[in-house]
Write an enzyme that holds these catalytic residues in place. Structure first.
Site, PDB file in Angstrom:
ATOM      1  N   LYS A  31     -81.019 -53.859  18.083  1.00 14.62           N
ATOM      2  CA  LYS A  31     -80.617 -53.157  19.232  1.00 14.62           C
ATOM      3  C   LYS A  31     -81.017 -51.656  18.874  1.00 14.62           C
ATOM      4  O   LYS A  31     -81.516 -50.909  19.797  1.00 14.62           O
ATOM      5  CB  LYS A  31     -79.145 -53.373  19.493  1.00 14.62           C
ATOM      6  CG  LYS A  31     -78.468 -52.165  20.489  1.00 14.62           C
ATOM      7  CD  LYS A  31     -77.087 -52.366  20.613  1.00 14.62           C
ATOM      8  CE  LYS A  31     -76.082 -51.471  19.683  1.00 14.62           C
ATOM      9  NZ  LYS A  31     -75.941 -50.147  20.026  1.00 14.62           N
ATOM     10  N   ASN A  32     -80.455 -51.099  17.739  1.00  8.25           N
ATOM     11  CA  ASN A  32     -80.491 -49.689  17.432  1.00  8.25           C
ATOM     12  C   ASN A  32     -82.098 -49.166  17.262  1.00  8.25           C
ATOM     13  O   ASN A  32     -82.475 -48.216  17.297  1.00  8.25           O
ATOM     14  CB  ASN A  32     -79.813 -49.366  16.490  1.00  8.25           C
ATOM     15  CG  ASN A  32     -78.152 -49.422  17.021  1.00  8.25           C
ATOM     16  OD1 ASN A  32     -77.910 -49.355  18.186  1.00  8.25           O
ATOM     17  ND2 ASN A  32     -77.222 -49.325  15.714  1.00  8.25           N
ATOM     18  N   CYS A 125     -70.248 -46.300  22.939  1.00 10.79           N
ATOM     19  CA  CYS A 125     -68.946 -46.963  22.800  1.00 10.79           C
ATOM     20  C   CYS A 125     -68.285 -45.803  22.337  1.00 10.79           C
ATOM     21  O   CYS A 125     -68.191 -44.828  21.805  1.00 10.79           O
ATOM     22  CB  CYS A 125     -69.202 -47.805  21.427  1.00 10.79           C
ATOM     23  SG  CYS A 125     -69.615 -49.313  21.838  1.00 10.79           S
ATOM     24  N   ARG A 130     -68.267 -38.158  19.800  1.00 10.38           N
ATOM     25  CA  ARG A 130     -69.388 -38.303  19.201  1.00 10.38           C
ATOM     26  C   ARG A 130     -70.324 -37.346  19.358  1.00 10.38           C
ATOM     27  O   ARG A 130     -71.125 -37.284  20.574  1.00 10.38           O
ATOM     28  CB  ARG A 130     -69.919 -39.841  19.816  1.00 10.38           C
ATOM     29  CG  ARG A 130     -69.167 -40.853  19.026  1.00 10.38           C
ATOM     30  CD  ARG A 130     -69.732 -42.148  19.472  1.00 10.38           C
ATOM     31  NE  ARG A 130     -70.900 -42.720  19.038  1.00 10.38           N
ATOM     32  CZ  ARG A 130     -71.531 -43.867  19.124  1.00 10.38           C
ATOM     33  NH1 ARG A 130     -70.989 -44.417  20.414  1.00 10.38           N
ATOM     34  NH2 ARG A 130     -72.659 -43.999  18.712  1.00 10.38           N
ATOM     35  N   ASP A 313     -71.313 -50.384  11.081  1.00 12.44           N
ATOM     36  CA  ASP A 313     -71.282 -51.436  12.379  1.00 12.44           C
ATOM     37  C   ASP A 313     -70.785 -52.690  11.886  1.00 12.44           C
ATOM     38  O   ASP A 313     -70.456 -53.493  12.843  1.00 12.44           O
ATOM     39  CB  ASP A 313     -72.467 -51.478  12.899  1.00 12.44           C
ATOM     40  CG  ASP A 313     -73.355 -50.134  13.540  1.00 12.44           C
ATOM     41  OD1 ASP A 313     -72.319 -49.399  13.700  1.00 12.44           O
ATOM     42  OD2 ASP A 313     -74.296 -50.019  13.708  1.00 12.44           O
ATOM     43  N   ARG A 405     -73.724 -55.921  25.113  1.00 16.94           N
ATOM     44  CA  ARG A 405     -74.529 -54.562  25.213  1.00 16.94           C
ATOM     45  C   ARG A 405     -75.242 -54.793  23.607  1.00 16.94           C
ATOM     46  O   ARG A 405     -76.297 -54.180  23.499  1.00 16.94           O
ATOM     47  CB  ARG A 405     -73.749 -53.422  24.850  1.00 16.94           C
ATOM     48  CG  ARG A 405     -73.199 -52.730  26.173  1.00 16.94           C
ATOM     49  CD  ARG A 405     -72.319 -51.531  26.276  1.00 16.94           C
ATOM     50  NE  ARG A 405     -73.289 -50.909  25.322  1.00 16.94           N
ATOM     51  CZ  ARG A 405     -72.972 -49.450  24.856  1.00 16.94           C
ATOM     52  NH1 ARG A 405     -71.640 -49.077  25.118  1.00 16.94           N
ATOM     53  NH2 ARG A 405     -73.719 -48.582  24.271  1.00 16.94           N
TER      54      ARG A 405
HETATM   55  N1  EPU Z   1     -72.686 -36.469  14.285  1.00 19.84           N
HETATM   56  C1  EPU Z   1     -72.195 -35.042  14.698  1.00 19.84           C
HETATM   57  N2  EPU Z   1     -73.179 -34.419  15.400  1.00 19.84           N
HETATM   58  C2  EPU Z   1     -74.391 -35.295  15.798  1.00 19.84           C
HETATM   59  C3  EPU Z   1     -74.759 -36.433  15.478  1.00 19.84           C
HETATM   60  C4  EPU Z   1     -73.823 -37.159  14.599  1.00 19.84           C
HETATM   61  O1  EPU Z   1     -71.330 -35.040  14.205  1.00 19.84           O
HETATM   62  O2  EPU Z   1     -75.104 -34.261  16.383  1.00 19.84           O
HETATM   63  C5  EPU Z   1     -71.767 -37.278  13.369  1.00 19.84           C
HETATM   64  C6  EPU Z   1     -71.076 -38.383  14.397  1.00 19.84           C
HETATM   65  O3  EPU Z   1     -70.183 -38.181  14.891  1.00 19.84           O
HETATM   66  C7  EPU Z   1     -70.836 -39.382  13.154  1.00 19.84           C
HETATM   67  C8  EPU Z   1     -71.839 -39.315  12.240  1.00 19.84           C
HETATM   68  O4  EPU Z   1     -72.486 -38.010  12.260  1.00 19.84           O
HETATM   69  O5  EPU Z   1     -69.455 -39.121  12.308  1.00 19.84           O
HETATM   70  C9  EPU Z   1     -73.041 -40.237  12.325  1.00 19.84           C
HETATM   71  O6  EPU Z   1     -73.383 -40.543  13.611  1.00 19.84           O
HETATM   72  P1  EPU Z   1     -74.917 -40.914  13.892  1.00 19.84           P
HETATM   73  O7  EPU Z   1     -75.606 -39.587  14.567  1.00 19.84           O
HETATM   74  O8  EPU Z   1     -75.798 -41.427  12.571  1.00 19.84           O
HETATM   75  O9  EPU Z   1     -74.734 -42.202  14.739  1.00 19.84           O
HETATM   76  P2  EPU Z   1     -75.447 -42.507  16.187  1.00 19.84           P
HETATM   77  O10 EPU Z   1     -77.066 -41.970  16.134  1.00 19.84           O
HETATM   78  O11 EPU Z   1     -74.633 -41.795  17.305  1.00 19.84           O
HETATM   79  C10 EPU Z   1     -76.106 -44.853  15.507  1.00 19.84           C
HETATM   80  C11 EPU Z   1     -75.976 -46.280  16.283  1.00 19.84           C
HETATM   81  C12 EPU Z   1     -74.538 -46.642  15.908  1.00 19.84           C
HETATM   82  C13 EPU Z   1     -74.127 -46.918  14.461  1.00 19.84           C
HETATM   83  C14 EPU Z   1     -74.620 -45.172  13.763  1.00 19.84           C
HETATM   84  C15 EPU Z   1     -74.352 -45.304  12.363  1.00 19.84           C
HETATM   85  C16 EPU Z   1     -77.609 -46.063  18.096  1.00 19.84           C
HETATM   86  C17 EPU Z   1     -77.667 -46.154  19.603  1.00 19.84           C
HETATM   87  N3  EPU Z   1     -76.122 -46.182  17.603  1.00 19.84           N
HETATM   88  O12 EPU Z   1     -75.474 -44.146  16.420  1.00 19.84           O
HETATM   89  O13 EPU Z   1     -74.652 -48.005  16.419  1.00 19.84           O
HETATM   90  O14 EPU Z   1     -72.949 -46.964  14.416  1.00 19.84           O
HETATM   91  O15 EPU Z   1     -75.891 -44.919  14.196  1.00 19.84           O
HETATM   92  O16 EPU Z   1     -75.365 -46.289  11.856  1.00 19.84           O
HETATM   93  O17 EPU Z   1     -78.402 -46.238  17.246  1.00 19.84           O
HETATM   94  C18 EPU Z   1     -73.453 -49.988  17.290  1.00 19.84           C
HETATM   95  O18 EPU Z   1     -74.594 -50.609  17.074  1.00 19.84           O
HETATM   96  O19 EPU Z   1     -72.303 -50.475  17.245  1.00 19.84           O
HETATM   97  C19 EPU Z   1     -73.249 -48.643  17.128  1.00 19.84           C
HETATM   98  C20 EPU Z   1     -72.406 -47.734  17.427  1.00 19.84           C
END
Ligand code: EPU
Length: 427
Positions: A31-32, A125, A130, A313, A405
């Site tokens: 998915k990601n 989610c 976030r 995850d 999803r």
């Molecule tokens: N963060 C910030 N500022 C930012 C970006 C991130 O503070 O601008 C913080 C977040 O709040 C969090 C941490 O950094 O505490 C990590 O966030 P990250 O950006 O790595 O996560 P994401 O890109 O929003 C993706 C996956 C998530 C997965 C995370 C961590 C996608 C669409 N989502 O989220 O997947 O948990 O990386 O590996 O790729 C899931 O599949 O269930 C899921 C939520």
């Protein structure tokens, strides 16, 4: 494509637990990765083909966004063909962008293509704030101006210029978004403290096949040399390591020689090491894992970390295994401190999990009892269907749209190995 599962929040998943699971479950594309590859495809000036795309609602929503941008998208089973030759910088509706997190990848992609993007805050989610400040600061470092008007971001640039960007935290989303934005920027961009998740390399490989010049993806330093044009390309989505981990847990709970196929073992290293520490037996084939119900489980302490550490995850789903362990375990959630929506419902099913800050204290072993529960997010939903598989009574899970999803054909996959599971639409 119909957004059937997203539009209908009256679906319930009903599971009568206790059945053994045997046979084979085949894992789909990640998915990601898929949710970044589709937005990346609009950077091409022509046709791109993405294979092994999971049939999940997040992909349906992104496909609708590409159509809003005047792209043409056709789907043949798990193969998606995107014609980006006529892409226009049309507004993306709030309804679609707020349905998922990954709509933010259109920020990087549209900014790279048009030096201008107008987009609503992404959805996704719900487990606490976030932020996307690293994405926005990165765009600014590349020379863009970011304005917020009501719930909309307006990001403009006269010209994007390569820059040295150090991420405060190795964010998956920010790393990919900045890679997308920098692909056509003038000069060289270096992203330091980049995320190393396998999905990032999958996206970089796709961009490189289109003609981009990206090196170092998969390490903590990524270099992007801007190019002017991107062309046709074909890419395969890597296997979903989280879907695989979820079904491996199902096997450790109820399996009788359950085989999980189309798995990249390397991507699951931290997770499989954890199972070994729990003394759960399984056998590893080339691209598959075979696992049976573990009779004795050793309690352990787990901490989530960025890749290659234990993935956030899978921190919720593994709780169900720890509920069967002989003693006290702890799970510390370091990435999303509020990702704990499963606890209330596991406790309702008979668990005794105590939350202290962002650590769960899990006291095992306990017997779970089916009841009515609610998926508060995707992986909380996965945790609940795993718990339901080992409960003697019937479990009814609402908010099924979260589960759909991320888990393609979940009912078909689990039924085919013996589970008693169905989804009903309540009118
Ligand atoms: N963060 C910030 N500022 C930012 C970006 C991130 O503070 O601008 C913080 C977040 O709040 C969090 C941490 O950094 O505490 C990590 O966030 P990250 O950006 O790595 O996560 P994401 O890109 O929003 C993706 C996956 C998530 C997965 C995370 C961590 C996608 C669409 N989502 O989220 O997947 O948990 O990386 O590996 O790729 C899931 O599949 O269930 C899921 C939520």
């Amino acid at each position: 494509m119909k957004l059937k599962d997203c539009d209908n929040d009256m679906q319930k998943m009903i599971i009568q637990g206790g059945n053994k699971l045997s046979g084979t479950i085949t894992i789909n594309g990640a998915k990601n990765s898929a949710v970044a590859l589709l937005p990346a495809a609009i950077l091409s000036g022509g046709k791109t083909v993405i294979t092994n795309v999971p049939d999940i609602t997040d992909v349906e929503v992104l496909s609708e966004i590409i159509k809003q941008l005047n792209g043409t998208i056709t789907k043949e089973k798990n193969r998606v063909i995107i014609d980006s030759s006529q892409i226009m910088n049309n507004p993306i509706s709030k309804d679609l962008s707020s349905k998922l997190r990954a709509s933010y990848y259109f920020m990087g992609a549209l900014l790279a293509k048009f030096n201008y993007v107008e987009i609503y805050y992404p959805g996704g989610c719900n487990f606490g704030a976030r932020q996307i400040d690293y994405h926005l600061k990165g765009f600014e470092a590349l020379g863009a101006k970011v304005n917020m008007e009501q719930e909309k971001f307006i990001i403009t640039a006269k010209e994007l210029k390569g820059a040295q960007i150090k991420l405060p935290f190795p964010s998956v989303g920010a790393t990919i978004n900045l890679m997308l934005a920098a692909t056509k920027a003038h000069g060289k961009t270096v992203i330091y403290n980049a995320a190393k998740e396998p999905e990032i390399k999958n996206v970089a490989d796709f961009l490189n096949k289109m003609g981009a010049n990206i090196t170092g993806a998969g390490s903590d330093t990524i270099e992007i040399l801007g190019v002017t044009e991107l062309h046709e390309a074909i890419i395969e989505v890597i296997p979903d390591r989280i879907e695989a981990g979820t079904y491996i847990i199902a096997g450790a709970l109820m399996g009788k020689n359950l085989t999980i196929k189309n798995v990249n073992i390397k991507h699951l290293k931290a997770f499989l090491n954890t199972l070994e520490q729990m003394e759960i037996p399984f056998s590893v084939g080339k691209n598959e894992i075979t696992i049976s119900e573990a009779k004795e489980i050793k309690p352990i302490d787990i901490e989530t970390k960025v890749y290659p550490g234990f993935p956030t995850d899978l921190a919720q789903p593994i709780c169900v295994l720890l509920l069967k362990a002989q003693g006290i375990s702890h799970v510390k959630e370091n990435i999303y401190h509020k990702r704990l929506g499963h606890v209330k419902y596991l406790n309702k099913m008979g668990a005794n999990i105590i939350i202290d800050d962002f650590t769960e204290k899990i006291i095992g072993p306990v017997e779970l009892h089916g009841t009515e529960v609610e998926a508060s997010d995707l992986r909380a939903g996965a945790t609940l269907f795993l718990a339901a598989l080992i409960s003697k009574e019937k479990t009814i899970i609402s908010n099924v749209e979260y589960i759909l999803r991320g888990y393609e054909k979940i009912v078909r996959k689990l039924s085919s190995v013996g589970a008693n599971i169905r989804i009903e639409t309540i009118k």
